[in-house]
Design an enzyme around this catalytic site. Structure first.
Site, PDB file in Angstrom:
ATOM      1  N   HIS A 117       1.773  87.256  60.529  1.00 48.14           N
ATOM      2  CA  HIS A 117       0.544  86.513  60.273  1.00 48.14           C
ATOM      3  C   HIS A 117      -0.225  87.025  59.064  1.00 48.14           C
ATOM      4  O   HIS A 117      -1.216  86.412  58.664  1.00 48.14           O
ATOM      5  CB  HIS A 117      -0.377  86.573  61.500  1.00 48.14           C
ATOM      6  CG  HIS A 117       0.243  86.058  62.759  1.00 48.14           C
ATOM      7  ND1 HIS A 117       0.647  84.753  62.916  1.00 48.14           N
ATOM      8  CD2 HIS A 117       0.546  86.687  63.926  1.00 48.14           C
ATOM      9  CE1 HIS A 117       1.157  84.583  64.125  1.00 48.14           C
ATOM     10  NE2 HIS A 117       1.116  85.737  64.759  1.00 48.14           N
ATOM     11  N   GLU A 141       5.745  88.336  74.565  1.00 52.73           N
ATOM     12  CA  GLU A 141       4.552  87.485  74.552  1.00 52.73           C
ATOM     13  C   GLU A 141       4.811  86.098  75.122  1.00 52.73           C
ATOM     14  O   GLU A 141       4.091  85.143  74.795  1.00 52.73           O
ATOM     15  CB  GLU A 141       3.988  87.390  73.131  1.00 52.73           C
ATOM     16  CG  GLU A 141       5.022  87.197  72.034  1.00 52.73           C
ATOM     17  CD  GLU A 141       4.444  87.419  70.647  1.00 52.73           C
ATOM     18  OE1 GLU A 141       3.216  87.436  70.488  1.00 52.73           O
ATOM     19  OE2 GLU A 141       5.242  87.571  69.704  1.00 52.73           O
ATOM     20  N   ASP A 186      -0.638  85.301  72.829  1.00 56.04           N
ATOM     21  CA  ASP A 186       0.461  84.341  72.927  1.00 56.04           C
ATOM     22  C   ASP A 186       1.014  84.277  74.346  1.00 56.04           C
ATOM     23  O   ASP A 186       1.487  83.224  74.779  1.00 56.04           O
ATOM     24  CB  ASP A 186       1.573  84.701  71.938  1.00 56.04           C
ATOM     25  CG  ASP A 186       1.282  84.192  70.537  1.00 56.04           C
ATOM     26  OD1 ASP A 186       0.774  83.063  70.413  1.00 56.04           O
ATOM     27  OD2 ASP A 186       1.548  84.913  69.569  1.00 56.04           O
TER      28      ASP A 186
END
Length: 253
Positions: A43, A148, A174
């Site tokens: 990210h 996740e 997540d």
């Protein structure tokens, strides 16, 4: 002390870095008592060249670097280790087969099939001594799975039974999304699922941690050996907000 050995003795404190790419970050992180930096290539916005320079500096100052790569791919996993990372983490691991692939690309023979190249990973040592370097790097390199999703939790025993996996970092946000409640990370069902992963790690003497807030860290403080709550963007925001509050207080005097 290498991070893999440190977490067997104490909790390791880390900061997640998504945006800052200046060497002063490495120096200040170490001076303030951080044990490792977790660089985010899933990210975040840092380039490989920036990461290389930051991690080389970190290695010189004995500050470990873990990188979350964007995907389970040889070009991502092996290359970032060649750039000097001591650990690599792959997001969204859900099966033992994926964990096995991570080991193949992150560890040298006989554990895996990582292609050999000297460079930042060998501190730019002279050529040769391949067997020695491979042994040393296998001993210190951390191959970390990020759990996740519900499927990842359900398969955690099979995933952690893969030889060469060194630890788990939970992605609670997540995980909550995969369970259907994106804004309720402390829900009992999610905490129970995280506990299942923590117990599986403790049973095998593997590293365990959560990328999450202080409330989540507090809940699992007995189980966690990798602490990741601080994030560079959040630290900058809080610092700026504090400065504004101080200015406003000054104006009211």
């Amino acid at each position: 002390m290498e991070l893999k050995e440190l977490i067997k003795q104490q909790k390791a404190k880390g900061v997640l870095v998504k945006a800052l790419a200046h060497p002063s970050l490495v120096i200040m992180a170490q001076d303030c008592g951080m044990d490792f930096i977790l660089y985010d290539c899933e990210h975040g916005v840092l380039s490989y060249e920036q990461l290389h320079d930051l991690m080389v500096l970190g290695n010189m100052r004995k500050l470990s670097s873990i990188v979350r790569v964007a995907q389970l791919a040889r070009s991502d996993v092996s290359r970032i280790l060649d750039c000097g990372a001591c650990g690599v983490m792959v997001p969204m691991i859900e099966t033992a087969e994926q964990a096995e692939q991570l080991v193949q690309w992150s560890k040298y023979p006989p554990l895996g099939k990582r292609s050999y190249s000297g460079g930042a990973n060998t501190h730019y040592a002279p050529g040769g001594n391949h067997a020695l370097h491979m042994k040393q790097l296998n001993e210190k390199t951390m191959s970390i799975v990020q759990i996740e999703t519900r499927q990842g939790v359900e398969n955690i025993d099979a995933i952690l039974n893969v030889k060469g996996i060194d630890g788990v970092l939970i992605g609670p946000c997540d995980l909550a999304i995969s369970l259907g409640w994106p804004d309720d990370l402390m829900r009992e069902e999610e905490l129970n699922m995280i506990q299942k992963v923590a117990d599986a790690c403790l049973k095998r003497d593997l590293g365990f941690g959560i990328i999450g807030g202080i409330a989540m860290q507090e809940y699992f403080k007995k189980e966690s050996s990798l602490l990741v709550s601080a994030i560079d963007t959040a630290l900058m925001r809080e610092g700026l907000k504090q400065a504004v509050r101080e200015y406003e207080q000054l104006e009211r005097k």
